[in-house]
Design a protein around this motif. Structure first.
Motif, short mmCIF file in Angstrom:
data_model
loop_
_atom_site.label_atom_id
_atom_site.label_comp_id
_atom_site.label_asym_id
_atom_site.label_seq_id
_atom_site.Cartn_x
_atom_site.Cartn_y
_atom_site.Cartn_z
N ASN A 153 1.96 47.83 69.68
CA ASN A 153 2.87 48.78 70.02
C ASN A 153 3.54 50.01 69.03
OD1 ASN A 153 2.29 49.05 73.19
ND2 ASN A 153 3.82 47.69 73.30
N LYS A 154 3.87 48.92 68.02
CA LYS A 154 4.08 49.55 66.87
C LYS A 154 3.66 50.25 66.00
CE LYS A 154 8.31 48.79 63.05
NZ LYS A 154 9.09 47.44 63.06
N LEU A 155 2.88 49.65 65.82
CA LEU A 155 1.53 50.19 65.08
C LEU A 155 0.82 51.43 65.48
CD1 LEU A 155 0.14 49.33 62.54
CD2 LEU A 155 -1.75 48.45 63.91
N SER A 156 0.68 51.13 66.45
CA SER A 156 -0.07 52.25 67.58
C SER A 156 0.91 53.93 67.63
CB SER A 156 0.11 51.80 68.51
OG SER A 156 -1.67 50.64 69.34
N ARG A 157 2.81 53.63 67.46
CA ARG A 157 3.56 54.10 67.53
C ARG A 157 3.45 55.01 66.04
NH1 ARG A 157 6.84 51.23 70.60
NH2 ARG A 157 7.85 50.59 68.48
#
Length: 313
Positions: A138-142
């Motif tokens: 999720n952090k990488l996607s953001r």
């Protein structure tokens, strides 16, 4: 032409025989005040248990059942549900009872202000083997998508009808629908939703979803950001390699002028290789540009046209 409904609830089902009837009852408690203005679309994604038999026991004109020939995946089930939906607003949720139908009115309220609303399982009741990798992705996607939501993987989402009609979901891209919608110009919001522990069955996702999720993130970033300008990505790599190759060759040339042998140096082979690869990458980018511009594949979406006001949203 069939009359548009107010709400469509789309639920992909894969081996959830224990939860189907309970889920239908919970949905009925929430949606029955709407009368005939809603529909529930169950998409049986090739279940191998008795899920389809349980679905057929539901006798309700508001319920539509679609069965796949085999298991095609969640993206295919959602895409099928989107195509079949007649509602002005759409809600997607999982069929395992971890998503609570009581949250649907909150989604509908938020959809009066935004085009799409994603659920955030703030207090998640899943094993640590799922929660820790999920936080990382999720952090990488953001970072890569520039869509600032906390839970891309949450299946509990709400949409305006125009959103799902203008995005394509295939492969495993259902995780990144918020990014696809955002890049198409739609507003995306997020609300915290209650998440329940799984009461029956087991999760249908294994460790392989980590690799798939990462590859899908690369795929969706490339397809959306560089679909119309392939030369930008391949040309940038080619220019970087070319500049490095030219620098190496000029350095070796300066050595040669000073009488130093360079023919047996690995650095010479590296410089030549970088120059050749530079030409190849730039050529790929140019071919991509030719293919892209030879097709009539404009991606714009008209929000308002004064000539046809009745079609505007």
């Amino acid at each position: 032409m069939s009359k548009q409904l107010y709400l469509s609830v789309i639920i992909p089902i894969y081996n959830e025989e224990e939860t189907i009837l309970d889920l239908r009852n919970k949905l009925n408690d929430v949606l029955s005040p709407m009368g005939e203005r809603y529909e529930i679309i169950f998409v049986d994604d090739g279940s191998t248990d008795k899920s389809f038999e349980r679905l057929n026991k539901i006798k309700d004109d508001n319920v539509r059942i679609i069965q796949f020939q085999r298991n095609f995946g969640k993206s295919a089930a959602l895409s099928c549900g989107f195509a079949a939906a007649k509602g002005e607003y759409l809600i997607t949720m999982d069929g395992d009872l971890q998503d609570d139908p009581k949250e649907i009115p909150r989604f509908l309220d938020e959809l009066t202000k935004y085009d799409m609303v994603s659920g955030w399982k703030f207090e998640r009741h899943d094993p640590i083997s799922k929660t820790i990798p999920s936080k990382f992705f999720n952090k990488l996607s953001r970072v890569l998508t520039d869509v600032h939501i906390h839970d891309f993987n949450c299946g509990f989402k709400g949409y305006r009808n125009c959103v799902v009609k203008n995005i394509k979901v295939y492969g495993e891209l259902h995780r990144y629908i918020p990014a696809l919608a955002y890049w198409r110009g739609y507003s995306v919001s997020e609300i915290k939703v209650e998440h329940h522990p799984r009461a029956h069955g087991t999760s249908k996702y294994g460790i392989e979803r980590l690799l798939k999720g990462f590859l899908d993130l690369i795929s969706v970033t490339f397809l959306v950001v560089y679909k119309k300008r392939p030369l930008h990505v391949f040309g940038s790599i080619g220019l970087l390699m070319g500049c490095s190759g030219v620098f190496i060759c000029f350095y070796l040339l300066s050595l040669w002028f000073r009488g130093i042998k360079i023919g047996d140096r690995p650095l010479l082979m590296l410089g030549i290789l970088l120059l050749i690869m530079s030409i190849q990458f730039i050529s790929i980018g140019l071919i991509g540009e030719l293919i892209t511009n030879s097709r009539n594949n404009d991606d714009y979406i008209i929000k308002y046209d004064s000539y046809e006001p009745e079609k505007n949203h």
